[in-house]
Scaffold this motif. Structure first.
Motif, mmCIF file in Angstrom:
data_model
loop_
_atom_site.group_PDB
_atom_site.id
_atom_site.type_symbol
_atom_site.label_atom_id
_atom_site.label_comp_id
_atom_site.label_asym_id
_atom_site.label_seq_id
_atom_site.Cartn_x
_atom_site.Cartn_y
_atom_site.Cartn_z
ATOM 1 N N GLU A 60 0.837 -1.194 0.000
ATOM 2 C CA GLU A 60 0.000 0.000 0.000
ATOM 3 C C GLU A 60 0.872 1.244 0.000
ATOM 4 O O GLU A 60 1.879 1.320 0.707
ATOM 5 N N ASN A 61 0.479 2.213 -0.831
ATOM 6 C CA ASN A 61 1.175 3.494 -0.854
ATOM 7 C C ASN A 61 0.807 4.272 0.408
ATOM 8 O O ASN A 61 -0.341 4.668 0.603
ATOM 9 N N LEU A 62 1.774 4.520 1.274
ATOM 10 C CA LEU A 62 1.539 5.193 2.548
ATOM 11 C C LEU A 62 1.625 6.710 2.443
ATOM 12 O O LEU A 62 1.394 7.403 3.440
ATOM 13 N N GLY A 63 1.942 7.211 1.252
ATOM 14 C CA GLY A 63 2.007 8.658 1.080
ATOM 15 C C GLY A 63 3.401 9.131 0.722
ATOM 16 O O GLY A 63 4.279 8.353 0.350
ATOM 17 N N TRP A 64 3.596 10.438 0.852
ATOM 18 C CA TRP A 64 4.840 11.085 0.454
ATOM 19 C C TRP A 64 5.694 11.407 1.676
ATOM 20 O O TRP A 64 5.182 11.722 2.739
ATOM 21 N N LYS A 65 7.000 11.357 1.485
ATOM 22 C CA LYS A 65 7.952 11.900 2.438
ATOM 23 C C LYS A 65 8.866 12.872 1.699
ATOM 24 O O LYS A 65 9.135 12.707 0.511
ATOM 25 N N GLY A 66 9.341 13.874 2.424
ATOM 26 C CA GLY A 66 10.209 14.851 1.789
ATOM 27 C C GLY A 66 9.425 16.019 1.218
ATOM 28 O O GLY A 66 8.213 16.157 1.415
ATOM 29 N N THR A 67 10.137 16.853 0.473
ATOM 30 C CA THR A 67 9.573 18.086 -0.065
ATOM 31 C C THR A 67 9.855 18.168 -1.559
ATOM 32 O O THR A 67 11.004 17.962 -1.979
ATOM 33 N N PRO A 68 8.841 18.482 -2.374
ATOM 34 C CA PRO A 68 9.106 18.624 -3.808
ATOM 35 C C PRO A 68 9.831 19.934 -4.102
ATOM 36 O O PRO A 68 9.818 20.863 -3.292
ATOM 37 N N GLU A 69 10.445 19.998 -5.249
ATOM 38 C CA GLU A 69 11.037 21.257 -5.711
ATOM 39 C C GLU A 69 9.930 22.102 -6.338
ATOM 40 O O GLU A 69 9.297 21.685 -7.310
ATOM 41 N N ILE A 70 9.686 23.276 -5.767
ATOM 42 C CA ILE A 70 8.702 24.210 -6.312
ATOM 43 C C ILE A 70 9.476 25.393 -6.893
ATOM 44 O O ILE A 70 10.171 26.101 -6.164
ATOM 45 N N ARG A 71 9.343 25.583 -8.179
ATOM 46 C CA ARG A 71 10.172 26.557 -8.883
ATOM 47 C C ARG A 71 9.489 27.919 -8.940
ATOM 48 O O ARG A 71 8.402 28.045 -9.498
ATOM 49 N N HIS A 72 10.139 28.919 -8.368
ATOM 50 C CA HIS A 72 9.659 30.292 -8.398
ATOM 51 C C HIS A 72 10.699 31.169 -9.086
ATOM 52 O O HIS A 72 11.856 31.224 -8.672
ATOM 53 N N GLU A 73 10.298 31.817 -10.154
ATOM 54 C CA GLU A 73 11.132 32.813 -10.833
ATOM 55 C C GLU A 73 10.263 34.035 -11.101
ATOM 56 O O GLU A 73 10.076 34.465 -12.244
ATOM 57 N N ASP A 74 9.710 34.573 -10.014
ATOM 58 C CA ASP A 74 8.734 35.656 -10.146
ATOM 59 C C ASP A 74 9.350 36.899 -10.771
ATOM 60 O O ASP A 74 10.469 37.298 -10.434
ATOM 61 N N VAL A 320 4.280 17.155 -15.253
ATOM 62 C CA VAL A 320 3.800 17.235 -13.879
ATOM 63 C C VAL A 320 4.741 18.162 -13.114
ATOM 64 O O VAL A 320 5.952 18.124 -13.304
ATOM 65 N N PHE A 321 4.190 19.029 -12.274
ATOM 66 C CA PHE A 321 5.031 19.900 -11.460
ATOM 67 C C PHE A 321 4.297 20.276 -10.187
ATOM 68 O O PHE A 321 3.066 20.303 -10.128
ATOM 69 N N ALA A 322 5.068 20.554 -9.144
ATOM 70 C CA ALA A 322 4.516 20.832 -7.824
ATOM 71 C C ALA A 322 4.264 22.318 -7.639
ATOM 72 O O ALA A 322 4.916 23.160 -8.269
ATOM 73 N N GLY A 323 3.315 22.636 -6.750
ATOM 74 C CA GLY A 323 3.120 24.018 -6.346
ATOM 75 C C GLY A 323 1.707 24.530 -6.364
ATOM 76 O O GLY A 323 1.154 24.885 -5.312
ATOM 77 N N PRO A 324 1.052 24.621 -7.538
ATOM 78 C CA PRO A 324 -0.260 25.272 -7.606
ATOM 79 C C PRO A 324 -1.309 24.592 -6.736
ATOM 80 O O PRO A 324 -1.409 23.365 -6.705
#
Length: 384
Positions: A60-74, A320-324
């Protein structure tokens, strides 16, 4: 010969009966390792594509560990800011909708545009039953040319369509009360004076306006799915249907309207995303054939904030990308997201946030203009 892959895992997840596992983010985009609880933090194996596909089978997938890279170049978001007095109070955030040269609000007294009262729109909110988990709310939709408006009971059973030029009700639809509390009312305006709406929990029909003639007359057998929020593509060929099905699962499906018109029957559509206990998530059209669907993962309790991109026809995932996270609209190839800090601008091709309008949290959009209406003031931001 086995093809080398990029997934790292532990030897326990390659066994025939593997244990439960985590997806451990590496800090590079949303790339991850698949690791059992015992091996988190330990050296891992890089496996071939075939083994990567099988890693964790049976567990069973127990979920995520760690932090994704969220790219900000505002950078600076060029646009026009306006604040106009408009002393009306929409019933809720779903009751403000675009007109070609303005906005329409559903209020306690009826439909009101910026010139004043338009017409009454009587539709009572369904009374919530004790088992209901989602509160019924009125919602407002408008056609692209501004001639028609629809008032729906989201998480309810009924909707009406009005011709604003005559102030007359031209269509009334009812999908019944069977599990209707789980999804917004499925209704959307289509090009050519047409509207698509649910006429049963598992049946969609298309009607001509203003006559109300049913254009999909047939023996309705249903799809076996509970239809949800409908989002047409900019060009009008595709229709996103955010359904839920038992057990329950959310399914975002893309219906080819041309194929449906030619073949008849019930629109099955192409499945883009299927997630346990997750439906009615923000979606947006990046272009006529590229769809953005929020949240990453297969289960509501084990998902990341972010976006998946799907290409049509075919439904292949393109990125696929993290953040929004939040209400989302597409405009000229970019994604605009009403986030916690304001209106965010994302480049979906690079997966990067490229701008932020701080503190501005719109609820409606039309052609690059975003608006919010609070305390008698219509605030707007129009992208240059």
């Amino acid at each position: 010969m086995a093809v080398a892959g990029s997934l790292r895992t532990c030897e326990h997840l390659l066994a025939e009966e593997s244990p439960d596992f985590y997806r451990v983010l590496t800090g590079s985009g949303v790339r991850y390792d698949v690791v059992c609880e015992e091996c988190v933090g330990k050296p891992l194996l890089t496996v071939c594509e075939g083994c990567a596909d099988r890693a964790g089978d049976g567990g069973e997938n127990l979920g995520w560990k760690g932090t994704p890279e969220i790219r900000h170049e505002d950078r600076f978001v060029a646009g026009t800011v306006r604040a106009e007095s408009w002393d009306v109070r929409p019933l809720n955030e779903r009751c403000l909708a675009p007109l070609p040269h303005g906005w329409l609000a559903l209020t306690e007294s009826g439909l009101v545009d910026q010139a004043g009262f338009v017409c009454e729109a009587e539709l009572e909110v369904d009374q919530a039953e004790p088992h209901q988990r989602r509160k019924p709310l009125l919602a407002l939709h408008t056609s692209a040319d501004g001639r028609y408006a629809a008032v729906c009971v989201d998480n309810g059973s009924r909707a009406v369509v009005l011709d604003l030029s005559t102030k007359a009700v031209v269509l009334e639809v009812d999908r019944g009360t069977y599990r209707s509390e789980w999804t917004p009312y499925p209704l959307a305006f289509l090009p050519g004076d047409r509207v698509v709406a649910a006429t049963a929990w598992s049946v969609l029909d298309v009607f001509a306006l203003p006559s109300g003639e049913r254009l999909t007359e047939r023996e309705a057998k249903g799809t076996g799915a509970f239809h949800g929020r409908l989002t047409p593509s900019p060009g009008g060929r595709w229709l996103l249907d955010d359904r839920w099905v038992w057990s329950p699962e959310g399914q975002v499906r893309a219906i080819d309207l041309e194929t449906w018109h030619a073949d008849g029957g019930e629109p099955i559509g192409t499945c883009l995303a299927q997630r346990a206990y997750a439906w009615d998530q923000p979606v947006a059209w990046v272009s006529d054939d590229l769809v953005a669907v929020q949240r990453i993962g297969e289960d509501d309790e084990a998902m990341l904030d972010g976006v998946q991109l799907f290409e049509l026809p075919g439904g292949r995932r393109q990125g696929v990308f993290a953040g929004p996270a939040g209400p989302m609209w597409g405009h000229k190839g970019l994604l605009y997201v009403c986030g916690a800090d304001g209106l965010e601008v994302w480049d979906p091709l690079s997966g990067t946030r490229i701008g932020l309008v701080p503190g501005f949290r719109p609820t409606a959009h039309r052609g690059g203009t975003f608006v919010s209406l609070n305390d008698g003031v219509l605030d707007s931001f129009s992208v240059d």
